[in-house]
Scaffold this active site. Structure first.
Site, short mmCIF file in Angstrom:
data_model
loop_
_atom_site.label_atom_id
_atom_site.label_comp_id
_atom_site.label_asym_id
_atom_site.label_seq_id
_atom_site.Cartn_x
_atom_site.Cartn_y
_atom_site.Cartn_z
N SER A 296 0.83 -1.19 0.00
CA SER A 296 0.00 0.00 0.00
C SER A 296 0.87 1.26 0.00
O SER A 296 1.76 1.39 -0.84
CB SER A 296 -0.94 -0.05 1.21
OG SER A 296 -1.92 0.96 1.18
N ASP A 359 -8.36 -4.31 -6.80
CA ASP A 359 -7.93 -3.36 -5.78
C ASP A 359 -7.93 -1.95 -6.37
O ASP A 359 -7.40 -1.72 -7.47
CB ASP A 359 -6.53 -3.75 -5.30
CG ASP A 359 -6.04 -2.90 -4.14
OD1 ASP A 359 -6.80 -2.05 -3.65
OD2 ASP A 359 -4.88 -3.11 -3.73
N HIS A 415 -7.77 -5.22 -0.98
CA HIS A 415 -6.48 -4.56 -0.76
C HIS A 415 -5.63 -5.28 0.28
O HIS A 415 -4.46 -4.93 0.47
CB HIS A 415 -6.74 -3.11 -0.32
CG HIS A 415 -5.51 -2.26 -0.22
ND1 HIS A 415 -4.66 -2.03 -1.29
CD2 HIS A 415 -4.97 -1.58 0.83
CE1 HIS A 415 -3.68 -1.24 -0.91
NE2 HIS A 415 -3.83 -0.97 0.37
#
Length: 508
Positions: A296, A359, A415
């Site tokens: 991320s 995602d 995610h």
């Protein structure tokens, strides 16, 4: 696209030959042939069949049976014996040609291994706003991996990394609700670790790992992005080309500091560069690699720090050998413009990006203008402050292919890093059947989300601290125990900053 002139890639990514070693890697806590949880999954699959799930369950039976194969362990060790002679290819020497389609077993193992080191950042982070240590690491560096039940990981944490919470990325930073907290300005942002002697022998080189923490429970940080590109050199990072630009929030997070705070007295950038320089001086006579990993927002920091290490020449040894720098990125956003991509390639930095096609984070920023547009359009748009381009090689996975996962999982599930590692374990190539290869426990997917199908009977968000960290004192009262003081910065910081020429930089 390389710029004119001699290739910098050959200078910084040489990959000299080393002798072949044949030691197998230690089995991680997730590399077991068949766990108790998987047995329960198999049993649950048999007992909860219905007309709507029979086909999925039959596939799961075959998947689970595959991990129980008696030939699994010999095959694993056979693959691991290749690592000392194959590590350059695994680290991207040839841009992973022939290793991803179909998926090379050793490549899969290494990606999962580095992914687990990124996941460790989440598992060790204190997210609890009711803890006065919220925003810090729950363990000391010495006990980091053992506290996470990773005793045979083969690496030693040499330094923790901290970032200042003064910038506009509120969903990255966590703060205690109590007035008496460990720090008002800092958050723990990751760690630097180095392979021990035994692991170094098994890997065929000394490996320095930089792991960056990202965001895990909330995706609103994407909206927090200023979505504005600015020259990377405007924050004091070396770059000969002012058209090389990166997202402003990412580079601010990497370079900002708060001198009134002991933990953020030096920027995350200064902490990384000085620690890598220190370690390279210690292991100057050895073969060394630098692997940077993150998920991320941590992926963005990984790419920025990889660029910085090579652009500033920190990865060059005393004898002028260039140390290979590789990024293992998971679910990362775009970081910079096409000029940044081109510069990164010219420097020889290798980036492998693993993403879930469902995602939303890898699709931002640069939703309108990005690398998917025709080159002519991007040429016209490259001067815009919101024109972005992904870097490196992408491995796109699809959670719809896993029979274990709920196809209706929300954006946070799509995610999730543990879910992505699960997808890696079952991926064998485009069009190939999803079959778990290493026996990695599917229950790990639900450690921090609710993504497994209900008939597996694995509760969501099951990873919890006992009694939320409360302990009974000698007088019978329940209290939050004091934690050991975390180390600040080593005494030789200024020495290494001076060597790197960063002592006079106002943004470093």
């Amino acid at each position: 696209m390389a710029m004119a002139g001699p290739s910098i890639s050959n200078m910084f990514f040489p990959f000299p030959k080393t002798r072949q070693l044949t030691f197998p890697l230690p089995r991680s806590r997730f590399q077991t042939p068949l766990t108790r949880t998987q047995n329960s999954i198999k049993l649950a699959t048999r007992e909860n069949s219905s007309s709507s799930t029979v086909r999925d369950q039959e596939q799961e039976e075959a998947t689970t049976h595959h991990t129980h194969n008696h030939n699994y362990k010999p095959k694993l060790e056979e693959h691991l014996k290749r690592l000392p002679e194959a590590w350059r290819q695994i680290q991207g020497e040839d841009d992973w040609a022939g290793l991803l389609e179909p998926m090379d077993p050793l490549m899969r193992m290494e990606m999962i291994r580095y992914g687990e080191m990124a996941q460790a950042c989440y598992d060790a982070f204190d997210f609890d706003p009711f803890s006065k240590y919220c925003g810090s690491c729950r363990f000391t560096p010495h006990n980091f991996f053992s506290s996470l039940e990773m005793p045979r990981v083969g690496y030693t944490v040499t330094r923790y990394l901290y970032a200042t919470a003064n910038i506009n990325l509120p969903n990255f930073f966590k703060h205690s609700r109590w007035s008496k907290m460990w720090s008002k300005h800092a958050n723990w942002a990751g760690y630097v670790a180095v392979s021990d002697d035994a692991m170094t022998s098994r890997l065929g080189r000394r490996d320095i790992v930089i792991a960056w923490r990202g965001t895990v429970t909330c995706l609103e940080w994407v909206a927090d992005l200023m979505d504005f590109l600015k020259p990377i050199c405007s924050n004091g990072i070396s770059c000969p080309d002012e058209t090389v630009k990166v997202e402003s929030g990412f580079v601010d997070l990497y370079t900002d500091k708060e001198e009134s705070c002991g933990y953020c007295k030096f920027s995350a950038r200064e902490q990384v560069l000085t620690e890598v320089k220190r370690l390279l001086e210690i292991y100057s006579e050895e073969e060394v690699s630098i692997t940077i990993t993150g998920h991320s927002l941590g992926s963005a920091l990984a790419i920025l720090s990889a660029y910085d290490l090579v652009e500033t020449g920190v990865n060059v040894m005393r004898d002028s050998r260039g140390v290979a720098v590789t990024v293992m990125s998971f679910s990362g956003p775009r970081v910079g413009n096409v000029r940044f991509k081109e510069r990164l390639e010219r420097l020889g930095v290798k980036v492998l990006r693993v993403v879930n096609v469902h995602d939303v984070v890898p699709k931002a920023p640069g939703v309108l203008f990005n690398e998917k547009l025709p080159a002519a359009v991007m040429k016209v748009a490259e001067g815009l402050p919101w024109s972005y381009s992904h870097v490196g090689v992408e491995l796109a996975l699809d959670h719809m292919k896993s029979p274990f996962l709920n196809p209706n999982g929300d954006a946070v599930c799509a995610h999730n890093l543990e879910a992505l590692l699960h997808l890696l374990d079952g991926y064998h190539g485009k069009g190939e059947r999803f079959v778990l290869a290493s026996g990695r426990d599917p229950a790990l997917v639900n450690k921090g989300c609710d993504f497994l199908k209900d008939h597996h009977m694995i509760p969501p968000n099951w990873r919890q601290d006992a009694n939320k960290g409360m302990m009974r004192s000698n007088d019978g009262r329940w209290i939050q125990p004091e934690r050991p003081n975390l180390d600040l910065h080593p005494q030789d910081m200024h020495h290494h900053l001076t060597q790197l020429g960063l002592t006079n930089s106002s943004h470093a």
